[in-house]
Scaffold this motif. Sequence first.
Motif, PDB file in Angstrom:
ATOM      1  N   UNK A   1       0.841  -1.191   0.000  1.00 48.94           N
ATOM      2  CA  UNK A   1       0.000   0.000   0.000  1.00 48.94           C
ATOM      3  C   UNK A   1       0.881   1.248   0.000  1.00 48.94           C
ATOM      4  N   UNK A   2       0.449   2.220  -0.783  1.00 47.06           N
ATOM      5  CA  UNK A   2       1.225   3.441  -0.915  1.00 47.06           C
ATOM      6  C   UNK A   2       2.174   3.438  -2.100  1.00 47.06           C
ATOM      7  N   UNK A   3       2.399   2.248  -2.696  1.00 52.55           N
ATOM      8  CA  UNK A   3       3.291   2.138  -3.864  1.00 52.55           C
ATOM      9  C   UNK A   3       2.626   1.335  -4.979  1.00 52.55           C
ATOM     10  N   UNK A   4       1.299   1.449  -5.038  1.00 49.28           N
ATOM     11  CA  UNK A   4       0.557   0.674  -6.032  1.00 49.28           C
ATOM     12  C   UNK A   4       0.306   1.449  -7.320  1.00 49.28           C
ATOM     13  N   UNK A   5       0.323   2.756  -7.273  1.00 43.95           N
ATOM     14  CA  UNK A   5       0.006   3.585  -8.437  1.00 43.95           C
ATOM     15  C   UNK A   5       1.314   4.029  -9.086  1.00 43.95           C
ATOM     16  N   UNK A   6       1.535   3.583 -10.321  1.00 42.67           N
ATOM     17  CA  UNK A   6       2.776   3.880 -11.044  1.00 42.67           C
ATOM     18  C   UNK A   6       2.459   4.433 -12.430  1.00 42.67           C
ATOM     19  N   UNK A   7       3.491   4.952 -13.057  1.00 41.55           N
ATOM     20  CA  UNK A   7       3.439   5.376 -14.468  1.00 41.55           C
ATOM     21  C   UNK A   7       2.407   6.479 -14.710  1.00 41.55           C
ATOM     22  N   UNK A   8       2.310   7.438 -13.810  1.00 37.48           N
ATOM     23  CA  UNK A   8       1.381   8.550 -14.009  1.00 37.48           C
ATOM     24  C   UNK A   8       1.951   9.503 -15.052  1.00 37.48           C
ATOM     25  N   UNK A   9       1.195   9.685 -16.130  1.00 35.69           N
ATOM     26  CA  UNK A   9       1.636  10.576 -17.204  1.00 35.69           C
ATOM     27  C   UNK A   9       0.503  11.501 -17.615  1.00 35.69           C
ATOM     28  N   UNK A  10       0.873  12.708 -18.033  1.00 33.75           N
ATOM     29  CA  UNK A  10      -0.087  13.682 -18.553  1.00 33.75           C
ATOM     30  C   UNK A  10       0.375  14.102 -19.940  1.00 33.75           C
ATOM     31  N   UNK A  11      -0.462  13.825 -20.941  1.00 32.03           N
ATOM     32  CA  UNK A  11      -0.143  14.112 -22.338  1.00 32.03           C
ATOM     33  C   UNK A  11       1.207  13.517 -22.727  1.00 32.03           C
ATOM     34  N   UNK A  12       1.436  12.268 -22.257  1.00 35.42           N
ATOM     35  CA  UNK A  12       2.613  11.513 -22.644  1.00 35.42           C
ATOM     36  C   UNK A  12       3.857  11.781 -21.829  1.00 35.42           C
TER      37      UNK A  12
END
Length: 691
Positions: free
Chosen positions: A439-450
């Motif tokens: 928990x706390x490290x589950x969300x990866x690869x956040x990108x905005x307009x590439x």
Amino acid sequence: MEGGIPVGILKRFLAGIVSFSLLLSLSGGALAATRAVGFTMGVYVTAGLSGSCYSLDPLTGEETGENYLRYTSAVPALAQENDANLFFDLGNRPEDMPTFAEERIEPMALCLRYGSFFLLPGIWEEALPAESRDQMEGILSGTAGDYPRGDVETLWSAGRRAETDLPFVEYSVGLGLAQFKVCVVRLEEAAQWESAMRDRNDLVIAAAPSGTWSQAELEQLAAQTRFVDLILVGAGTEETPAKLKNIIGQDVPVVGGKGAFRVKVSVDRSGSLSVGAGERLELAGYPNDEELEGQLLSSYEAAVQRVSQEIGLLSGPWDQERDLLHVQSDTMNLLHEAQLWATGAEVSLAAPTAAPGFCVGQLLNGGRSGPISLRDCYSICRDGDSRLYVVEMTGTQLKNWIEECVKNYRTDANGVVTGGDGTDQLYGISYDVYLGNPEGRRVLNMTYQGKPVTDRQVFRVAVSASRLSASEEQDEYGWYAVTGITLEEPDTRQMAATLEEAPAVRSGSVPMILAEYIESMTARGEEIAPPQARSRWTISPATSEEALASVSRLDFVEMLYEAAGRPSAYLDLGQSFDDIPGKNSAAAWAVQAGIVIGNGSGQFLPDTLVTREQAAVMLLRYDNARGAGPAGSWGVRVPYTDAAVTASWASEALMWNVIREYLLTDGGGNFNPQKALTVADLQYAISQLGK
């Protein structure tokens, strides 16, 4: 609260009460015994009922439990318990007003007339255009036509009474020779005027009409008062407190909230005034008032017609995805697009609240097009507290909030993702969720307009009022703990914008915003096609290390073979390969079905990694083998940004992927054809095979 009323007034008043009570006793009144020892007044308050003017919900056809019809039939008998009664309605909020636009005004006003209410308008009434407010006032005052029952007095915010030039209303309740004087004021005005109100009256009532009142705001306003005896609260407060402290630390009783309530005020023979505890009126057990229902019949029929009429025409390949919690869908993409359209924000946050099993695609009924109505918009979004705001959030705040949200997901014994109720989805920013990670490290690869989202990057985010109602004291969802954002903070108030100022949007309610978005496209002559997603999100039960691992040829066919149900068609167990020990059913099936091709020399090449364009080809071949591939002449435009670098032998497969969406693009719209296929890619593709 005791001790607040001048003794002289009470003594004169009680002398009259005794005479009046003796008269009742002599006449055989049913409540003579009670009235002989003092005086009781019932204070009744309703709020947030204007969506329930009818016995049936125009949206669903289902019975409404709490409505004005039941209230009107319930109160006469209850009111007999008191010597006198006062009836207040504290108005409504937009989210309490489903199915109506300006059509709400007449049925609501008629209900208020039947209830003999005194109206303190809430934020919906206050936000009405001048013409609509005049229409409502005309009906309430009886000057706009021949309406049944009594006129309704109103006290608008910052309003003054014409006869007194004061921002409060005074009542004189007569009992025989006695006059009991009651003053009503809006809570935000109470501190400024309460000395004058106390000098002139026996009971001071302050009201906080329906809006978005926080606990802290109510506490702050109450703490500025000294002579208020009772506080009434409308719909919109997270949780109505039983009492609040005034400026000298005394407890002031509080009653109200969404629904119908009553409280009893008593004066005994010694001159002491007391206010009882508030009580919710359970209206479901009372019949509907037939006379009022008859008066509302034409309005109800108009409402049904309004919510049923076509507001747009759907067309195109809308998906049939009903699992809106675990898979990105056209249905949620449409909702997000409407929120961005209305606000001009870059990012949208929303949780799936659609009716169970509902998706936009089913409205086509298997055809190429189909109508969509206002009723359908309410099926897409059933958020009861759905007023929309725009706030500024950093990349860190967004990531932390989505991390908090994905705690609601679970993985069962078969590795299937479950749970997720109330989980917000982020749109405009792409991201991947790996439930196998801590928990706390589950969300990866956040990108905005590439491009990767940075910690301090600031976004304007469209978000529901249910999130912004959180505070340090009231934080049901964990929003405040994670983001620190609340409407109670002055800085947040400055940067939060409601849609009342947006000229293209008539309502802050999300279902109505969605309807207005569709109507705007219809007005431009556009059909309503599935949105081209601005971003994508995925969820995997694996760890990020497992999910991002590359897929070999043998891994690919074994996973596909299991997903297909281990089919026996095309299967010759005598077939073997020099580079696969023993006999492998999955490999034999894949080759004989034409899904993969060996090297022609008896080798399968099991350890060779699969690229994304190769995977697209094999998925097309699988669909052809099972009779689910394209037929006849066909073709579609490939919108991928990097389509030009795809191998010519994969061009047909990429067109098929545009239709089936087995393999998703990245945040910049790239297909990445030569990139190695990952386990997460293949898991998602397999999840889409049966749809």
